[in-house]
Design an enzyme around this catalytic site. Sequence first.
Site, PDB file in Angstrom:
ATOM      1  N   TYR A 135      -1.849  -7.667  17.874  1.00 37.95           N
ATOM      2  CA  TYR A 135      -1.008  -8.038  16.726  1.00 37.95           C
ATOM      3  C   TYR A 135      -0.750  -9.557  16.695  1.00 37.95           C
ATOM      4  O   TYR A 135      -0.982 -10.223  15.678  1.00 37.95           O
ATOM      5  CB  TYR A 135       0.303  -7.243  16.799  1.00 37.95           C
ATOM      6  CG  TYR A 135       1.399  -7.740  15.895  1.00 37.95           C
ATOM      7  CD1 TYR A 135       1.275  -7.663  14.505  1.00 37.95           C
ATOM      8  CD2 TYR A 135       2.573  -8.285  16.420  1.00 37.95           C
ATOM      9  CE1 TYR A 135       2.296  -8.119  13.675  1.00 37.95           C
ATOM     10  CE2 TYR A 135       3.595  -8.740  15.599  1.00 37.95           C
ATOM     11  CZ  TYR A 135       3.448  -8.661  14.228  1.00 37.95           C
ATOM     12  OH  TYR A 135       4.449  -9.118  13.409  1.00 37.95           O
TER      13      TYR A 135
ATOM     14  N   ILE B 145       0.848  -1.196   0.000  1.00 37.72           N
ATOM     15  CA  ILE B 145       0.000   0.000   0.000  1.00 37.72           C
ATOM     16  C   ILE B 145       0.887   1.251   0.000  1.00 37.72           C
ATOM     17  O   ILE B 145       0.455   2.333  -0.366  1.00 37.72           O
ATOM     18  CB  ILE B 145      -0.935  -0.026   1.233  1.00 37.72           C
ATOM     19  CG1 ILE B 145      -2.115   0.891   1.071  1.00 37.72           C
ATOM     20  CG2 ILE B 145      -0.192   0.245   2.515  1.00 37.72           C
ATOM     21  CD1 ILE B 145      -3.138   0.773   2.204  1.00 37.72           C
TER      22      ILE B 145
ATOM     23  N   ARG C 201      17.413  -9.920  24.171  1.00 33.82           N
ATOM     24  CA  ARG C 201      16.318 -10.813  23.756  1.00 33.82           C
ATOM     25  C   ARG C 201      16.530 -11.293  22.318  1.00 33.82           C
ATOM     26  O   ARG C 201      16.321 -12.463  21.997  1.00 33.82           O
ATOM     27  CB  ARG C 201      14.983 -10.073  23.894  1.00 33.82           C
ATOM     28  CG  ARG C 201      13.815 -10.807  23.272  1.00 33.82           C
ATOM     29  CD  ARG C 201      12.518 -10.012  23.410  1.00 33.82           C
ATOM     30  NE  ARG C 201      11.484 -10.603  22.586  1.00 33.82           N
ATOM     31  CZ  ARG C 201      11.282 -10.302  21.312  1.00 33.82           C
ATOM     32  NH1 ARG C 201      12.041  -9.398  20.695  1.00 33.82           N
ATOM     33  NH2 ARG C 201      10.336 -10.905  20.616  1.00 33.82           N
TER      34      ARG C 201
ATOM     35  N   LEU D  10      -4.515  -4.508   1.107  1.00 33.55           N
ATOM     36  CA  LEU D  10      -4.934  -5.884   1.435  1.00 33.55           C
ATOM     37  C   LEU D  10      -6.375  -5.957   1.917  1.00 33.55           C
ATOM     38  O   LEU D  10      -7.008  -7.017   1.827  1.00 33.55           O
ATOM     39  CB  LEU D  10      -4.014  -6.468   2.515  1.00 33.55           C
ATOM     40  CG  LEU D  10      -2.589  -6.798   2.054  1.00 33.55           C
ATOM     41  CD1 LEU D  10      -1.661  -6.966   3.256  1.00 33.55           C
ATOM     42  CD2 LEU D  10      -2.594  -8.068   1.198  1.00 33.55           C
TER      43      LEU D  10
ATOM     44  N   ASN E  15       6.600 -14.458  16.166  1.00 36.91           N
ATOM     45  CA  ASN E  15       6.842 -15.006  17.507  1.00 36.91           C
ATOM     46  C   ASN E  15       5.795 -14.489  18.504  1.00 36.91           C
ATOM     47  O   ASN E  15       5.609 -15.087  19.561  1.00 36.91           O
ATOM     48  CB  ASN E  15       8.265 -14.666  17.963  1.00 36.91           C
ATOM     49  CG  ASN E  15       8.455 -13.185  18.270  1.00 36.91           C
ATOM     50  OD1 ASN E  15       8.178 -12.735  19.376  1.00 36.91           O
ATOM     51  ND2 ASN E  15       8.900 -12.413  17.295  1.00 36.91           N
TER      52      ASN E  15
HETATM   53  P1  NAI Z   1       7.042  -3.677   7.796  1.00 33.28           P
HETATM   54  O1  NAI Z   1       6.071  -2.968   8.654  1.00 33.28           O
HETATM   55  O2  NAI Z   1       8.342  -3.000   7.510  1.00 33.28           O
HETATM   56  O3  NAI Z   1       6.354  -4.076   6.410  1.00 33.28           O
HETATM   57  C1  NAI Z   1       4.997  -4.393   6.288  1.00 33.28           C
HETATM   58  C2  NAI Z   1       4.491  -3.791   5.002  1.00 33.28           C
HETATM   59  O4  NAI Z   1       3.092  -4.095   4.897  1.00 33.28           O
HETATM   60  C3  NAI Z   1       4.649  -2.269   4.932  1.00 33.28           C
HETATM   61  O5  NAI Z   1       5.401  -1.888   3.815  1.00 33.28           O
HETATM   62  C4  NAI Z   1       3.219  -1.772   4.858  1.00 33.28           C
HETATM   63  O6  NAI Z   1       3.067  -0.628   4.009  1.00 33.28           O
HETATM   64  C5  NAI Z   1       2.472  -2.969   4.300  1.00 33.28           C
HETATM   65  N1  NAI Z   1       1.043  -2.909   4.650  1.00 33.28           N
HETATM   66  C6  NAI Z   1       0.497  -2.561   5.843  1.00 33.28           C
HETATM   67  N2  NAI Z   1      -0.844  -2.535   5.745  1.00 33.28           N
HETATM   68  C7  NAI Z   1      -1.146  -2.862   4.471  1.00 33.28           C
HETATM   69  C8  NAI Z   1      -2.370  -2.993   3.750  1.00 33.28           C
HETATM   70  N3  NAI Z   1      -3.563  -2.762   4.327  1.00 33.28           N
HETATM   71  N4  NAI Z   1      -2.301  -3.341   2.459  1.00 33.28           N
HETATM   72  C9  NAI Z   1      -1.109  -3.572   1.845  1.00 33.28           C
HETATM   73  N5  NAI Z   1       0.070  -3.465   2.475  1.00 33.28           N
HETATM   74  C10 NAI Z   1       0.051  -3.113   3.770  1.00 33.28           C
HETATM   75  O7  NAI Z   1       7.316  -5.091   8.477  1.00 33.28           O
HETATM   76  P2  NAI Z   1       8.507  -6.107   8.222  1.00 33.28           P
HETATM   77  O8  NAI Z   1       9.463  -6.022   9.344  1.00 33.28           O
HETATM   78  O9  NAI Z   1       9.014  -5.966   6.845  1.00 33.28           O
HETATM   79  O10 NAI Z   1       7.760  -7.497   8.374  1.00 33.28           O
HETATM   80  C11 NAI Z   1       7.162  -8.145   7.269  1.00 33.28           C
HETATM   81  C12 NAI Z   1       6.167  -9.173   7.782  1.00 33.28           C
HETATM   82  O11 NAI Z   1       6.836 -10.094   8.619  1.00 33.28           O
HETATM   83  C13 NAI Z   1       5.025  -8.576   8.604  1.00 33.28           C
HETATM   84  O12 NAI Z   1       3.842  -9.274   8.312  1.00 33.28           O
HETATM   85  C14 NAI Z   1       5.451  -8.827  10.029  1.00 33.28           C
HETATM   86  O13 NAI Z   1       4.328  -8.962  10.891  1.00 33.28           O
HETATM   87  C15 NAI Z   1       6.210 -10.135   9.897  1.00 33.28           C
HETATM   88  N6  NAI Z   1       7.238 -10.261  10.922  1.00 33.28           N
HETATM   89  C16 NAI Z   1       8.383  -9.518  10.870  1.00 33.28           C
HETATM   90  C17 NAI Z   1       9.347  -9.652  11.840  1.00 33.28           C
HETATM   91  C18 NAI Z   1      10.637  -8.930  11.771  1.00 33.28           C
HETATM   92  O14 NAI Z   1      11.476  -9.155  12.646  1.00 33.28           O
HETATM   93  N7  NAI Z   1      10.910  -8.056  10.791  1.00 33.28           N
HETATM   94  C19 NAI Z   1       9.147 -10.557  12.991  1.00 33.28           C
HETATM   95  C20 NAI Z   1       7.887 -11.276  12.950  1.00 33.28           C
HETATM   96  C21 NAI Z   1       6.986 -11.137  11.941  1.00 33.28           C
HETATM   97  C1  15L Z   2       7.581  -8.796  15.145  1.00 34.61           C
HETATM   98  O1  15L Z   2       6.604  -9.505  14.943  1.00 34.61           O
HETATM   99  C2  15L Z   2       7.716  -7.471  14.497  1.00 34.61           C
HETATM  100  O2  15L Z   2       7.148  -7.432  13.214  1.00 34.61           O
HETATM  101  C3  15L Z   2       9.155  -6.986  14.416  1.00 34.61           C
HETATM  102  O3  15L Z   2       9.169  -5.604  14.101  1.00 34.61           O
HETATM  103  C4  15L Z   2       9.914  -7.241  15.711  1.00 34.61           C
HETATM  104  O4  15L Z   2       9.410  -6.444  16.704  1.00 34.61           O
HETATM  105  C5  15L Z   2       9.800  -8.711  16.106  1.00 34.61           C
HETATM  106  O5  15L Z   2       8.462  -9.184  16.089  1.00 34.61           O
HETATM  107  C6  15L Z   2      10.383  -9.024  17.477  1.00 34.61           C
HETATM  108  O6  15L Z   2       9.702  -9.633  18.284  1.00 34.61           O
HETATM  109  O7  15L Z   2      11.544  -8.683  17.715  1.00 34.61           O
END
Ligand code: NAI
Ligand code: 15L
Length: 285
Positions: free
Chosen positions: A157, A56, A195, A73, A133
């Site tokens: 979340y 988005i 952590r 989405l 997690n």
């Molecule tokens: P992020 O927040 O950087 O990326 C998520 C993307 O989803 C953003 O670019 C945002 O614009 C898009 N988005 C949000 N709402 C939307 C909608 N309604 N329609 C279309 N797009 C939408 O998060 P990140 O770190 O890149 O994580 C990616 C995925 O992995 C997420 O689903 C997150 O929950 C999951 N995740 C990430 C972790 C991490 O350590 N980076 C840990 C656990 C899960």
């Molecule tokens: C998540 O699910 C989040 O998307 C990421 O930004 C981190 O906070 C990660 O978990 C975490 O637990 O470190």
Amino acid sequence: MDPTEFSDIQKTAKDLLRMTFRSHSKLLMTGAAGGLGQAMRPRLQQNCDVLRLSDISPMAAAQTGEEVVPADLSDFEAVKALVAGCEAIVHFGGVSTEQAWAPILQANIIGAYNLYEAARLHGVKRVIFASSNHVMGFYRQSDVVDALSPPRPDGFYGLSKAFGEDISRLYFDRYGIETACVRIGSSFPEPRDRRMLATWLSYDDLHRLITACLTTPVLGHSIIYGTSDNSVSWYDNHLAKHIGYRPLDSSDVFREAVYARTPEPDLTDPAVLYQGGGFVKIGPL
Ligand code: NAI
Ligand code: 15L
């Protein structure tokens, strides 16, 4: 030859044996503008002929072998058009932190329904779902959890990710759409605190994990914890051996530096006691 050099060569050779290949003609990756989306964009080009990218938020223009298709989405018609023609989906899109209920409902819950319904209508057979997690955030850091441990989300979340896992199971049981629910720990360039020494997942290991999920012959409906080969871990992946994921990185190399720059943990602080860390204290709950 120096033994370290030999071990580096062995590591590279092993990596080559598991080399990524173009297993899919067209792959969709949602969340392409986000942290993981941007990190996986160049890597996932190795897995397919055409990588369709969606978000988005604004994304960099399409390069050779890419299509850029903006979509919200929570908009079913937009998601239906987005999924058409794709063989598999890497689903990163959505709210990625603890927030108010309304945006989580739209992006993660309605968004997950829209994605699976579109996948069903278009005959997509495999999804890699970026779970978290935080589905398990209220387990203690002294617990070890596996794929059969009951979910204990630490907020709205984590709850929305548990919903994503459940809807993916429904679409597997009813329609045979295979999903890997990857409970990602903390995927950043480096662990940011003590952590994350337990939860860290390097970008290269995340790519290895996605590749394993895309190429394993029978994925089924699987839950796998997404971390690197960290010595301290709360996650047991023995029920996901069929995926064939073997991490090659480890947070251990960052341990000394992380300890040096962070204070002694306060063992009365819920953020220190629970696996979800600070997430267990955020928000209205
Ligand atoms: P992020 O927040 O950087 O990326 C998520 C993307 O989803 C953003 O670019 C945002 O614009 C898009 N988005 C949000 N709402 C939307 C909608 N309604 N329609 C279309 N797009 C939408 O998060 P990140 O770190 O890149 O994580 C990616 C995925 O992995 C997420 O689903 C997150 O929950 C999951 N995740 C990430 C972790 C991490 O350590 N980076 C840990 C656990 C899960
Ligand atoms: C998540 O699910 C989040 O998307 C990421 O930004 C981190 O906070 C990660 O978990 C975490 O637990 O470190």
